[in-house]
Design a protein around this motif. Structure first.
Motif, short mmCIF file in Angstrom:
data_model
loop_
_atom_site.label_atom_id
_atom_site.label_comp_id
_atom_site.label_asym_id
_atom_site.label_seq_id
_atom_site.Cartn_x
_atom_site.Cartn_y
_atom_site.Cartn_z
N MET A 192 8.94 0.90 0.45
CA MET A 192 8.43 0.03 1.51
C MET A 192 7.31 -0.86 0.99
O MET A 192 7.22 -2.03 1.35
CB MET A 192 7.94 0.88 2.69
CG MET A 192 7.62 0.05 3.90
SD MET A 192 7.57 1.05 5.40
CE MET A 192 5.92 1.70 5.32
N MET A 239 8.13 5.54 0.53
CA MET A 239 6.86 4.83 0.73
C MET A 239 6.71 3.73 -0.33
O MET A 239 6.30 2.61 -0.03
CB MET A 239 5.73 5.85 0.60
CG MET A 239 4.39 5.34 1.02
SD MET A 239 4.14 5.68 2.76
CE MET A 239 3.30 4.22 3.21
N PHE A 255 0.26 5.39 0.59
CA PHE A 255 -0.78 6.30 1.05
C PHE A 255 -0.53 7.72 0.59
O PHE A 255 0.56 8.08 0.15
CB PHE A 255 -0.89 6.24 2.58
CG PHE A 255 -1.35 4.91 3.06
CD1 PHE A 255 -2.68 4.53 2.92
CD2 PHE A 255 -0.47 4.00 3.64
CE1 PHE A 255 -3.12 3.29 3.36
CE2 PHE A 255 -0.90 2.77 4.08
CZ PHE A 255 -2.22 2.41 3.94
N ALA A 285 1.98 9.18 7.08
CA ALA A 285 1.86 7.73 6.94
C ALA A 285 3.09 7.00 7.47
O ALA A 285 3.02 5.83 7.81
CB ALA A 285 1.64 7.36 5.48
N PHE A 286 4.21 7.70 7.56
CA PHE A 286 5.37 7.09 8.21
C PHE A 286 5.35 7.44 9.69
O PHE A 286 4.90 8.52 10.08
CB PHE A 286 6.67 7.63 7.60
CG PHE A 286 7.10 6.91 6.36
CD1 PHE A 286 7.38 5.55 6.39
CD2 PHE A 286 7.25 7.58 5.15
CE1 PHE A 286 7.79 4.88 5.26
CE2 PHE A 286 7.66 6.92 4.01
CZ PHE A 286 7.92 5.57 4.06
N CYS A 333 0.83 -1.21 0.00
CA CYS A 333 0.00 0.00 0.00
C CYS A 333 0.86 1.25 0.00
O CYS A 333 1.87 1.33 0.69
CB CYS A 333 -0.90 0.05 1.23
SG CYS A 333 -2.26 -1.09 1.14
N ILE A 393 11.21 -0.06 7.09
CA ILE A 393 11.24 -1.03 5.99
C ILE A 393 11.67 -2.40 6.52
O ILE A 393 11.12 -3.43 6.14
CB ILE A 393 12.15 -0.53 4.85
CG1 ILE A 393 11.55 0.75 4.26
CG2 ILE A 393 12.33 -1.60 3.79
CD1 ILE A 393 12.36 1.37 3.16
N ASP A 402 -0.47 10.85 2.17
CA ASP A 402 0.45 11.81 2.77
C ASP A 402 1.60 11.06 3.43
O ASP A 402 1.45 10.55 4.53
CB ASP A 402 -0.31 12.65 3.80
CG ASP A 402 0.61 13.67 4.47
OD1 ASP A 402 1.79 13.74 4.09
OD2 ASP A 402 0.13 14.37 5.37
#
Lengths: 328, 338, 294
Positions: free
Chosen positions: A169, A166, A97, A103-104, A95, A114, A99
């Motif tokens: 990951m 992101m 996302f 999101a992290f 997934c 990760i 923002d």
């Protein structure tokens, strides 16, 4: 045709609010994605496009009630036990996302986040090996100086670099399906194109299926094989990308296309009047009728079914394009 | 943030000067002869002592000079002489400080473990019966008069069922371990005397538990609310999307973010701890600076109270500074910029 | 962020006259159940204080039975070392604790708010001096400062109350200063300034009435904490002195004979009830105002 990677049929989601009122966020959605293809899911906020994806991954809050069917590689996800679906999330389905800053996790280094994604699915991989893998993934998404960057925290990255991380990951466990929920909305315009290119190149290279959720038809135009336009918790028009653009059937899709800014277009940019309905106060009949220029009496009482129309399907009593085939 | 810490560091000497000034003013406010605040009644007949004290504190000098003398005495670590023990207050406090620190550390550990543990469980099972009970337990902990709960628990656990020994740090007539840290539990271990360690621990358990419970209330409430907030954040959804089970989301993600607000209230709980320690020591006859101050208050031993007040304020300010530093350390966003 | 002017029940309002009882009733209905319980407990104690003479209680200062009797039908909470009725003493204790806490909170609010408002509104030297004073005061651990002041002034309830006011005023100074700083920037205040109104009048008429909500909530919560600290000081021997049936000194009597647990039981529960009640009510008020201003 091969077996679909993801086959969603009649997916329904409802929420109950504090006062015990039940509201349907998703009212019977059908979507199909072939392996290695790109599906663009388009709609305004509140159309249910994100809810649909979160629903079959069981990422909605526990107050959500989900019914219908969502088969991923033949396996039914709706009603699957939490421990089984956890083995799919982050492993076979990655997934991305909207923002990447929120999101992290702000207090954990990107490398560690990760590493967690990798080791959640395979304990036998050492932290050291997982870190090497994180560096390789950073390299894959073209983050410079990966060995240094994996030791940094999210706030030390620029917006575009964060979204690359992101993506890295999401790719960590070589998924078969990527779900990108508004991956470029929070980014600067110049960075948006880079991220979309990266996403497109990587999924082609790795042969991953992609569901691209966006409110912007322009984003999916160049990338998607198929498009599904959602409004008011339903798919209102779906089909291969080209016919959606050149033989548009649904007035709402037409409105979205007019709202895409293009360089060669003359005349002012048009906008769809009004605002999308809240899930707690959806109008009767076709939920688009209050904003629709073509609406007639029947639109206020009867919700049109999704019917085959040309190369795709459309849910409208009075489509822009006349039906060439009988309703399927 | 680093600039903020630097500012706090600079402010501390000024605050201490303020604290000392207030203490000085208070000592001057005592009714009647200021000498009465420095010399016990029975020594008043001894002209040598009276003269010596007068000279030492400059009592025949005007107020500003006395203030100067008071501050310079303080800087040399001279807090005056206790009426009750007839020894320098600084020596008394130094002797008793380890007992208080041992109690406070033990209570801090118990309170943090209890608070974080209950907060975690109650956030994990939000809305359940357990959640309700944990919240009530926390609320009562921070609302109980500690000098009463200590008393009742002492009665129940030491008189009714002989689960814990009575008051004090060790049973009567038991020699304390050789002094290394001043913590009887640690020193007993260092001396390799497990028997003594068990005895010291048994004596420490109840007062530390009572004090820890009082502190845990605040921590439970804070941890619970920050965890619940954390679980609804985007990063929690990302973790779930990675395939993390709820337990991992809670501990690796929500809890790690909750550490930051947790550190900020530890300074606040330290005020709680000092208040609690004073009263707990009084109940459990714990020979620390709290019971020293209480005894001083009862016998109007002004130098003793003043000394404890100053030492307590130093500890309080240091604890707040440590909190700030820990906060900066735990929050990676603070290291750049400021 | 701040509640609208019509939000605060019982707050000082400049607005045209409303029917305060109607507003109060409406606010009451919106309070969460725990807050209602808290309000009821506090009300109970206030009624006890006001009507204590009418209760069919034993004389709290006289020997009415055998010494150190366990709780029984005759003596609900037993008798103490001097044969006095602990139940009667516990109820009478409210006559000391409740009014003292009220006076201490009121004085701390008055002094703290006045200084905080001056600091926030006039800024400059006022601000520096007042806020440095606040900083120094909060550098003391509260109980030690209270002990030091109470001991220096000499034991007694009056001196203990003064000590507690000294401990508490900085909280209200900070609260009020922050509020005033925020309200000062609002348009109607700037309009009044531009209109040339004298600054003292602007502060009193246009600024202060909008600043009371956080103070009210905090004062409600602190009420219990003041009862607790007052009892602590008495317990140490710096507050009420025997034979007055003050809760803290009753517990202190109980502490010397803790085999007779019932001597301390009643006053302890009484303190607990007040502390819990005030934090319930304070929490409820905060929720009420937060929701309305959200």
């Amino acid at each position: 045709m091969s077996a679909p990677l993801l086959d969603i049929a009649d997916l329904r989601v409802s929420f109950r609010n504090d006062r015990g009122e039940e509201a349907e966020a998703l009212r019977g959605v059908d979507l199909t994605l072939e392996p290695g293809k790109v599906l663009g899911v388009v709609g305004e906020s509140g159309s249910g496009k994100s809810v649909a994806m979160m629903a079959f991954l069981q990422l909605l809050p526990p107050t959500a009630r989900i019914s219908g069917s969502a088969r991923f590689k033949g396996e039914q996800l709706v009603g699957m036990s939490p421990s089984k679906i956890r083995r799919i999330r982050g492993k076979a389905v990655g997934c991305i996302f909207q923002d990447p800053l929120s999101a992290f996790n702000p207090v954990i280094t990107l490398g560690d986040q990760i590493i967690e994604a990798i080791r959640l699915h395979d304990r036998s991989i050492t932290r050291r090996a997982a870190l090497k893998e994180a560096e390789r993934l950073f390299e894959l998404v073209a983050i410079p100086q990966p060995a240094r960057r994996v030791r940094q925290h999210p706030h030390e990255f620029s917006g575009g670099m964060r979204q690359r991380a992101m993506i890295a990951m999401a790719l960590a466990n070589s998924p078969d399906l990527l779900i990108a929920d508004e991956p470029t909305t929070a980014l600067d315009v110049t960075v948006q194109a880079q991220i979309l290119d990266l996403l497109g190149d990587l999924r082609k290279e790795l042969g991953i299926g992609l569901i691209l959720i966006t409110h912007d038809l322009g984003v999916v135009a160049g990338m998607a094989d198929d498009i599904a336009v959602m409004y008011g918790g339903r798919v209102v028009e779906t089909g291969p990308t080209d016919p959606i653009f050149y033989e548009t059937a649904h007035p709402y899709t037409a409105g979205l296309i007019d709202a895409v800014p293009t360089l060669d277009a003359d005349g002012p940019l048009r906008q769809i009047e009004g605002t999308p309905p809240s899930i707690f106060s959806r109008p009767p009949g076709c939920s688009f009728h209050p904003r629709c220029g073509r609406a007639q009496a029947i639109c206020m009482t009867e919700d049109p079914p999704l019917r085959r129309l040309g190369a795709g399907r459309c849910a409208c009593h009075f489509p822009v394009r006349t039906p060439q085939e009988a309703p399927a | 943030m680093l600039a903020y810490i630097a500012r706090r560091l600079i402010a501390i000497p000024f605050l201490l000067l303020g604290v000392a000034s207030v203490s000085f003013l208070l000592s001057q406010m005592t009714k009647g002869d200021p000498l009465a605040a420095l010399v016990p009644e029975r020594m008043m007949d001894n002209p040598e002592i009276v003269a010596a004290v007068k000279a030492q504190w400059g009592l025949d000098q005007p107020l500003p000079v006395r203030y100067g003398i008071y501050i310079s005495n303080l800087l040399q670590g001279d807090l005056g002489t206790s009426f009750a023990t007839r020894r320098p207050v600084a020596v008394d406090i130094a002797e008793r400080l380890p007992a208080t620190l041992e109690l406070v550390f033990a209570a801090m550990i118990i309170g943090t473990i209890m608070g974080v543990g209950l907060g975690l469980l109650s956030a994990r099972f939000r809305g359940s019966v357990f959640d309700g009970l944990a919240r009530i337990f926390a609320l009562i902990g921070s609302s109980l008069p500690i000098f009463w709960s200590g008393l009742i628990l002492l009665y129940l656990l030491s008189v009714r069922v002989a689960l814990v020994p009575g008051t004090g740090r060790l049973p009567p007539r038991v020699e304390p371990p050789p002094d290394v840290t001043g913590f009887y539990t640690v020193d007993a271990l260092l001396a390799g005397d497990l028997d003594l360690f068990a005895q010291a621990l048994a004596h420490l358990a109840l007062p530390a538990l009572v004090l820890g419970w009082a502190v845990s209330g605040v921590i439970t409430r804070l941890v619970r609310s920050s965890l619940i907030e954390g679980l609804s954040q985007d990063y929690a959804r990302t973790a779930r999307a990675k395939g993390a089970p709820e337990r991992v989301v809670l501990i690796n993600h929500a809890l790690r973010n909750a550490l930051i607000p947790l550190l900020t209230i530890l300074g606040f709980t330290f005020a709680y701890l000092i208040t609690g320690a004073v009263l707990t020591e009084a109940i459990f006859a714990w020979p620390g600076i709290g019971s020293y101050a209480v005894r001083g208050a009862a016998s109007l031993d002004y130098p003793a109270i003043g000394g404890v007040t100053i030492v307590g304020s130093i500890a309080f300010l240091l604890a707040n500074l440590l909190t700030d530093i820990a906060y900066a350390w735990a929050n990676p966003r603070i290291k750049v910029g400021g | 962020m701040t509640a609208a002017p019509d939000a605060a029940p019982g707050a000082v309002l400049p607005a045209p006259r409303r029917r305060p009882l109607v507003g109060l009733a409406r606010a009451w209905r919106r309070l969460p159940p725990t807050a209602k319980v808290g309000a009821a407990i506090l009300l109970f104690w206030v009624v006890v204080v006001l009507t204590i003479q009418l209760w069919p209680l034993a004389d709290p200062l006289k020997m009415v039975g055998r010494r150190l009797q366990e709780p029984s039908a005759e003596f609900w909470l037993g008798t103490d070392a001097l044969g006095r009725d602990v139940f009667a003493r516990t109820l009478h204790g409210a006559v000391w604790s409740i009014p003292i806490a009220f006076v201490v909170v009121a004085c701390a609010v008055a002094i703290g708010s006045a200084l905080g408002a001056v600091a926030g509104f006039f800024g400059g030297w006022w601000d520096s001096i007042i806020m440095r004073l606040v900083d120094v005061t909060v550098s003391f651990p509260p109980i030690l400062l209270a002990m030091a002041v109470a001991a220096m002034l000499g034991p007694g309830l009056l001196n203990a109350s003064i000590a507690m006011i000294i401990v508490w005023w900085p909280i209200y100074a900070r609260l009020m200063r922050a509020q005033v700083l925020e309200v000062r920037e609002r348009e109607h205040v700037e309009a009044a300034v531009a209109g040339g109104a004298p600054s003292g009048r602007i502060l009193v008429v246009h600024v202060l009435p909008l600043c009371w909500t956080p103070t009210l909530i905090n004062a409600t919560m602190d009420f219990g904490q003041v009862v607790l600290l007052a009892a602590s000081l008495s317990f140490i021997g710096l507050g009420a002195t025997p034979p007055s049936p003050e809760w803290g000194s009753m517990i202190s009597e109980g502490a010397t004979r803790f085999y007779n647990w019932w001597i301390a039981f009643g006053p302890g529960m009484a303190i607990l009830s007040v502390v819990l009640a005030s934090s319930f009510l304070g929490d409820g008020l905060r929720d009420l105002f937060d929701r309305r201003s959200a």
